[in-house]
Design a protein around this motif. Structure first.
Motif, mmCIF file in Angstrom:
data_model
loop_
_atom_site.group_PDB
_atom_site.id
_atom_site.type_symbol
_atom_site.label_atom_id
_atom_site.label_comp_id
_atom_site.label_asym_id
_atom_site.label_seq_id
_atom_site.Cartn_x
_atom_site.Cartn_y
_atom_site.Cartn_z
ATOM 1 N N ILE A 99 0.838 -1.202 0.000
ATOM 2 C CA ILE A 99 0.000 0.000 0.000
ATOM 3 C C ILE A 99 0.875 1.255 0.000
ATOM 4 O O ILE A 99 0.579 2.224 -0.706
ATOM 5 C CB ILE A 99 -0.967 -0.008 1.199
ATOM 6 C CG1 ILE A 99 -1.922 -1.201 1.102
ATOM 7 C CG2 ILE A 99 -1.741 1.303 1.286
ATOM 8 C CD1 ILE A 99 -2.816 -1.215 -0.127
ATOM 9 N N ALA A 100 1.955 1.246 0.775
ATOM 10 C CA ALA A 100 2.854 2.408 0.804
ATOM 11 C C ALA A 100 3.398 2.701 -0.597
ATOM 12 O O ALA A 100 3.474 3.862 -1.008
ATOM 13 C CB ALA A 100 3.992 2.166 1.790
ATOM 14 N N ALA A 101 3.759 1.671 -1.333
ATOM 15 C CA ALA A 101 4.251 1.867 -2.700
ATOM 16 C C ALA A 101 3.158 2.454 -3.586
ATOM 17 O O ALA A 101 3.420 3.343 -4.412
ATOM 18 C CB ALA A 101 4.751 0.550 -3.275
ATOM 19 N N ASP A 102 1.929 1.982 -3.424
ATOM 20 C CA ASP A 102 0.812 2.501 -4.210
ATOM 21 C C ASP A 102 0.564 3.976 -3.903
ATOM 22 O O ASP A 102 0.217 4.746 -4.797
ATOM 23 C CB ASP A 102 -0.444 1.673 -3.923
ATOM 24 C CG ASP A 102 -1.624 2.079 -4.789
ATOM 25 O OD1 ASP A 102 -1.449 2.246 -6.013
ATOM 26 O OD2 ASP A 102 -2.741 2.232 -4.247
ATOM 27 N N LEU A 103 0.763 4.353 -2.645
ATOM 28 C CA LEU A 103 0.536 5.739 -2.233
ATOM 29 C C LEU A 103 1.777 6.616 -2.404
ATOM 30 O O LEU A 103 1.764 7.782 -2.048
ATOM 31 C CB LEU A 103 0.092 5.777 -0.768
ATOM 32 C CG LEU A 103 -1.243 5.111 -0.456
ATOM 33 C CD1 LEU A 103 -1.470 5.064 1.051
ATOM 34 C CD2 LEU A 103 -2.380 5.813 -1.169
ATOM 35 N N PRO B 126 -1.664 13.048 8.687
ATOM 36 C CA PRO B 126 -2.849 12.289 9.106
ATOM 37 C C PRO B 126 -3.583 11.623 7.928
ATOM 38 O O PRO B 126 -4.068 10.505 8.051
ATOM 39 C CB PRO B 126 -3.737 13.342 9.781
ATOM 40 C CG PRO B 126 -2.776 14.376 10.268
ATOM 41 C CD PRO B 126 -1.671 14.403 9.242
ATOM 42 N N GLN B 127 -3.621 12.291 6.783
ATOM 43 C CA GLN B 127 -4.277 11.731 5.604
ATOM 44 C C GLN B 127 -3.517 10.518 5.083
ATOM 45 O O GLN B 127 -4.116 9.529 4.673
ATOM 46 C CB GLN B 127 -4.413 12.788 4.495
ATOM 47 C CG GLN B 127 -5.336 13.934 4.836
ATOM 48 C CD GLN B 127 -4.652 15.009 5.687
ATOM 49 O OE1 GLN B 127 -3.443 15.019 5.871
ATOM 50 N NE2 GLN B 127 -5.458 15.909 6.219
ATOM 51 N N GLU B 128 -2.186 10.586 5.069
ATOM 52 C CA GLU B 128 -1.376 9.458 4.621
ATOM 53 C C GLU B 128 -1.529 8.270 5.563
ATOM 54 O O GLU B 128 -1.668 7.131 5.112
ATOM 55 C CB GLU B 128 0.096 9.860 4.530
ATOM 56 C CG GLU B 128 0.398 10.832 3.419
ATOM 57 C CD GLU B 128 1.798 11.408 3.502
ATOM 58 O OE1 GLU B 128 2.278 11.902 2.453
ATOM 59 O OE2 GLU B 128 2.409 11.382 4.587
ATOM 60 N N ALA B 129 -1.520 8.540 6.861
ATOM 61 C CA ALA B 129 -1.672 7.464 7.848
ATOM 62 C C ALA B 129 -3.027 6.790 7.709
ATOM 63 O O ALA B 129 -3.137 5.557 7.778
ATOM 64 C CB ALA B 129 -1.493 8.013 9.258
ATOM 65 N N GLU B 130 -4.050 7.572 7.491
ATOM 66 C CA GLU B 130 -5.401 7.029 7.354
ATOM 67 C C GLU B 130 -5.529 6.164 6.098
ATOM 68 O O GLU B 130 -6.092 5.078 6.126
ATOM 69 C CB GLU B 130 -6.410 8.183 7.316
ATOM 70 C CG GLU B 130 -7.839 7.760 7.335
ATOM 71 C CD GLU B 130 -8.263 7.073 8.617
ATOM 72 O OE1 GLU B 130 -9.258 6.327 8.549
ATOM 73 O OE2 GLU B 130 -7.618 7.245 9.656
ATOM 74 N N ALA B 131 -4.998 6.642 4.994
ATOM 75 C CA ALA B 131 -5.057 5.871 3.749
ATOM 76 C C ALA B 131 -4.235 4.585 3.872
ATOM 77 O O ALA B 131 -4.673 3.517 3.427
ATOM 78 C CB ALA B 131 -4.549 6.715 2.576
ATOM 79 N N CYS C 108 -3.550 2.939 6.600
ATOM 80 C CA CYS C 108 -4.277 2.058 7.518
ATOM 81 C C CYS C 108 -5.427 1.348 6.802
ATOM 82 O O CYS C 108 -5.582 0.128 6.907
ATOM 83 C CB CYS C 108 -4.793 2.885 8.691
ATOM 84 S SG CYS C 108 -5.631 1.934 9.956
ATOM 85 N N CYS C 109 -6.223 2.092 6.069
ATOM 86 C CA CYS C 109 -7.376 1.497 5.374
ATOM 87 C C CYS C 109 -6.938 0.544 4.268
ATOM 88 O O CYS C 109 -7.537 -0.514 4.077
ATOM 89 C CB CYS C 109 -8.274 2.596 4.807
ATOM 90 S SG CYS C 109 -9.130 3.520 6.079
ATOM 91 N N GLY C 110 -5.895 0.899 3.545
ATOM 92 C CA GLY C 110 -5.405 0.025 2.484
ATOM 93 C C GLY C 110 -4.838 -1.269 3.023
ATOM 94 O O GLY C 110 -5.066 -2.351 2.469
ATOM 95 N N THR C 111 -4.101 -1.181 4.122
ATOM 96 C CA THR C 111 -3.548 -2.387 4.725
ATOM 97 C C THR C 111 -4.667 -3.261 5.288
ATOM 98 O O THR C 111 -4.626 -4.490 5.153
ATOM 99 C CB THR C 111 -2.521 -2.025 5.815
ATOM 100 O OG1 THR C 111 -1.531 -1.168 5.241
ATOM 101 C CG2 THR C 111 -1.849 -3.256 6.368
ATOM 102 N N ALA C 112 -5.676 -2.645 5.885
ATOM 103 C CA ALA C 112 -6.830 -3.400 6.384
ATOM 104 C C ALA C 112 -7.532 -4.113 5.231
ATOM 105 O O ALA C 112 -7.968 -5.263 5.369
ATOM 106 C CB ALA C 112 -7.800 -2.460 7.107
ATOM 107 N N MET C 113 -7.616 -3.446 4.086
ATOM 108 C CA MET C 113 -8.232 -4.037 2.904
ATOM 109 C C MET C 113 -7.488 -5.311 2.498
ATOM 110 O O MET C 113 -8.107 -6.362 2.281
ATOM 111 C CB MET C 113 -8.209 -3.017 1.756
ATOM 112 C CG MET C 113 -8.616 -3.557 0.398
ATOM 113 S SD MET C 113 -8.294 -2.376 -0.939
ATOM 114 C CE MET C 113 -6.501 -2.426 -1.041
ATOM 115 N N LEU C 114 -6.160 -5.232 2.399
ATOM 116 C CA LEU C 114 -5.372 -6.400 1.992
ATOM 117 C C LEU C 114 -5.397 -7.506 3.042
ATOM 118 O O LEU C 114 -5.449 -8.688 2.692
ATOM 119 C CB LEU C 114 -3.927 -5.991 1.708
ATOM 120 C CG LEU C 114 -3.694 -5.108 0.490
ATOM 121 C CD1 LEU C 114 -2.212 -4.792 0.347
ATOM 122 C CD2 LEU C 114 -4.228 -5.751 -0.769
#
Length: 116
Positions: free
Chosen positions: A39-43, A59-64, A66-72
């Motif tokens: 997810i970090a690479a995607d972002l 905060p926006q990066e951390a939130e994205a 977090c949500c992307g990692t939860a998705m995977l």
């Protein structure tokens, strides 16, 4: 925030903590950084090398992240309902994070007209 804080945040959001989930949490711990770095690479964020690494994220990066990692993580568990939910949330947060334009102002060019 460090990698371990992010790990706790993701598991809490997924509801995968508490109760008799010690074995589950240990299994997640071994694959978490790999999923998080996808997810970090995607972002377009820096790689997370270990759990102790301080993360310098907005905060926006951390939130994205977090949500992307939860998705995977939900996908890897076959948890389709949570995967679908976090996919929708991640896509919205990703789009907002990767769009760098706050406002688009339309201006018509100024022309000199000779006759009316």
């Amino acid at each position: 925030m460090n990698g371990y804080d992010l790990y706790e945040k993701v598991l809490t959001r997924l509801g995968y903590v508490g109760g008799n989930t010690v074995n589950t949490e240990q299994r997640f711990f071994s694959s978490f950084l790999e999923l998080c770095n996808q997810i970090a690479a995607d972002l377009k964020l820096a790689e997370i090398k270990d759990y102790e690494q301080p993360l310098e994220l907005t905060p926006q990066e951390a939130e994205a992240l977090c949500c992307g990692t939860a998705m995977l993580l939900a996908f890897s568990e076959g948890d389709s309902n949570k995967n679908k939910l976090f996919t929708e949330i991640y896509n919205a947060k990703r789009a907002a994070l990767l769009s760098k334009t706050d406002y688009i102002i339309d201006n018509l060019p100024v022309t000199e007209s000779g006759g009316n």
